[in-house]
Design a protein around this motif. Sequence first.
Motif, PDB file in Angstrom:
ATOM      1  N   ASP A  12     -10.639  19.229  20.443  1.00  0.00           N
ATOM      2  CA  ASP A  12     -12.155  18.404  20.912  1.00  0.00           C
ATOM      3  C   ASP A  12     -12.330  17.678  19.067  1.00  0.00           C
ATOM      4  OD1 ASP A  12     -12.229  19.037  23.705  1.00  0.00           O
ATOM      5  OD2 ASP A  12     -13.858  19.788  23.568  1.00  0.00           O
ATOM      6  N   GLU A  13     -12.611  18.091  18.660  1.00  0.00           N
ATOM      7  CA  GLU A  13     -12.939  17.735  17.448  1.00  0.00           C
ATOM      8  C   GLU A  13     -11.546  16.789  16.416  1.00  0.00           C
ATOM      9  OE1 GLU A  13     -15.106  19.756  14.438  1.00  0.00           O
ATOM     10  OE2 GLU A  13     -16.691  20.469  15.904  1.00  0.00           O
ATOM     11  N   GLU A  16     -11.029  13.587  18.440  1.00  0.00           N
ATOM     12  CA  GLU A  16     -12.034  12.607  18.166  1.00  0.00           C
ATOM     13  C   GLU A  16     -11.671  11.964  16.442  1.00  0.00           C
ATOM     14  OE1 GLU A  16     -15.808  14.455  18.184  1.00  0.00           O
ATOM     15  OE2 GLU A  16     -16.500  15.001  19.683  1.00  0.00           O
ATOM     16  N   GLN A  19      -9.147   9.676  17.472  1.00  0.00           N
ATOM     17  CA  GLN A  19      -9.144   8.212  17.780  1.00  0.00           C
ATOM     18  C   GLN A  19      -9.435   7.377  16.354  1.00  0.00           C
ATOM     19  OE1 GLN A  19      -8.448   7.148  20.030  1.00  0.00           O
ATOM     20  NE2 GLN A  19      -8.473   5.857  19.405  1.00  0.00           N
ATOM     21  N   PRO A 302     -16.711  10.950  13.364  1.00  0.00           N
ATOM     22  CA  PRO A 302     -18.092  10.667  14.192  1.00  0.00           C
ATOM     23  C   PRO A 302     -18.775  12.190  13.971  1.00  0.00           C
ATOM     24  CG  PRO A 302     -16.435  11.398  15.707  1.00  0.00           C
ATOM     25  CD  PRO A 302     -15.550  11.753  13.855  1.00  0.00           C
ATOM     26  N   ASN A 372     -14.146   5.698  26.147  1.00  0.00           N
ATOM     27  CA  ASN A 372     -13.437   7.315  26.143  1.00  0.00           C
ATOM     28  C   ASN A 372     -12.052   7.039  26.969  1.00  0.00           C
ATOM     29  OD1 ASN A 372     -16.101   7.748  25.308  1.00  0.00           O
ATOM     30  ND2 ASN A 372     -15.436  10.355  27.091  1.00  0.00           N
TER      31      ASN A 372
END
Length: 686
Positions: A12-13, A16, A19, A302, A372
């Motif tokens: 997940d990280e 992020e 992106q 993030p 998203n």
Amino acid sequence: MEMNQYLSMFIDESKEHLQALNDNMLRLEASPEDISIVQSIFRSAHTLKGMSATMGFEDLASLTHEMENVLDLVRNHKLSMNPFIFDAIFKSLDSLDAMVEDIVNGGTGKADVSAIVAVLKSIVSGDYEKAAAATATAPAAAPTASAGAELDEFQYSILLQSVEAGLQVYRLEVTLQKTCVLKAARAYMVFSYLEQNGEIVKSMPSVEDIEKEKFETSFSVYFVSEQSGEELERQVGNISEMESVQAEKLDPEGLKRKMQPAPAATAAAASEVASAANEVSPAAAAKPVAAAAPKAAGGGAPVQSRTIRVDIERLDVLMNLFSELLIDRVRLEQLASEVRRSDLTETVEHMARVSSDLQNIVLKLRMVPVDNVFNRFPRMVRDLAKSLDKKVDLIITGAETELDRTVIDEIGDPLVHLLRNSVDHGVETVPERLAAGKPETGTVHLRAFHSGNHVFIEIEDDGKGINRNKVLDIALKRGVVSPEQAKTLTDEEVYMLLFAAGFSTADKISDISGRGVGLDVVRTKIESLGGRVHVTSNYGKGTNFSVQLPLTLSIISAMLVRLGDEKYAIPLSSIVETAVVRKEQVRSVHGNKMMEYRSGIIPLISLSTLFDVPGYSEADEEETEIVVVRKGEKLAALMVDEFIGQQEIVLKSLGKYLTNLFAVSGATILGDGQVALIVDSNALIK
């Protein structure tokens, strides 16, 4: 340390950070001199490298490390960004993305990144322009191969500069004992020691092959260090199960003998990047893909909030349980109003307030902004426009619009197809646009907005539009429609033929489109989500694809109305206002009822006639209640018998037997146990 428990967090990280890297690279392309953006990119890359190294994904870490080296020079004003460097970093991000995707799919995250690593190293060394030129002339100027050729031009260049900088360059030959069982593990220990004490430039066989134990008992490494050869041999030799370690110190002459004559894979990669950079002018390369709201300069990495990840099936169960609770709450409210006991009424009112707050939280748990999905499109449109030699601005609005998580996960691919279609088929090339009197830069609008209990996503371009006659001719040739049907088709029905299986208007097949699989897949996927897709076009002016998707909320606010003996619910989010109209205010236009509204004329729809409600007639009434509903810019008035009031209702599916009912999106159970149908006002306006 057991890594599996941290894997989902890492994935997940990583997504992020990737992106954030893509977003900031697009912003940097628009403002190459803005060092604050470079700082944000560097922080994201540094964090990603640290995470990857901690989790043991060495290929990810090594590629990110080389990106860091380039970015470090840029942020310290030692290097200026140019199209070649932008393309190299974008290619690096693509490789990182592919490796993370491999990890998601249960893989090891390993990949042969030697090509792009060599390109990044050549940028750091300043040799990338010479290297790109060399690859272009290499076939003609290749010298005769020498027997010991092991290094390509890039590796030779890096090692030669290391020698000139006063560092020691070694060719290390490591031989393991024949009885060694875990060869890959021993090799890993060797590489781990070397990386702590210098820089590995090349290994033979490749690192990937060594990790898979695709070697006999020996392997070679080209290594740059400040250590002496004797110290290297001693330290590596101390690792268990080593047979022998030989460190050959190389001078410029020795390096020349090891150099490969022909361009290697790394040189080919540099050529590919160079050609990509040369295909577009510097002005075009600097043209940004416009997003609606650029992020703050400091927003690269993030900020991690205190979050917990929950299985979506548990949220489904929670939503269903709360739906049942809401039905009981409405029933209790009704009973309390009948019993008229003050203490009961106060308790029910307090429960209503608490359950309303709980309802808001439950609904928000499942809702995710469409941003998203939208955030990956600016980069895609940039690359696509570049490959087609077009200039395209992507303008995103409504990215904060929220959709159910299950819909968000599925809608990405259909939108990719529609955007590619707009950029490829819709937007013209620069000469065509100038000839048509349009600006040379085409515009694609990507919009999202709520209407009723639906979300609409529109993709609109200012390109050449759809040629109705061409679409109809192809449809007739392929037997999609008969000549008799063709005569009666409206413009929108003709445009919808684009979604027929295998249909394509492309004159030639390319990697981007023309195989007739795109739009058919789009419609199938959207309809499987309970949505619809519509097309409008103005030939020569542009095309608009509108995707209607259900919010899939289980609980909505609605206005309850009565028609005869039946109750119906109209979603509050699509209602503009309620009113009463007299009989003389209703007009007839071509046999359809219309009425004046806000200095305009809107259609008047009789719900009782539409739903064939028994025991109800509007003919005898001097005045009637109406509900004005909206879909986008379009309005309509619905005639009803009586307003009951506003209420929170639970949206229930009508099951497998009652499917595709016109203007009905579901049903709800009221407090008195009755069932009320929920009106789909969007279908009525269409």
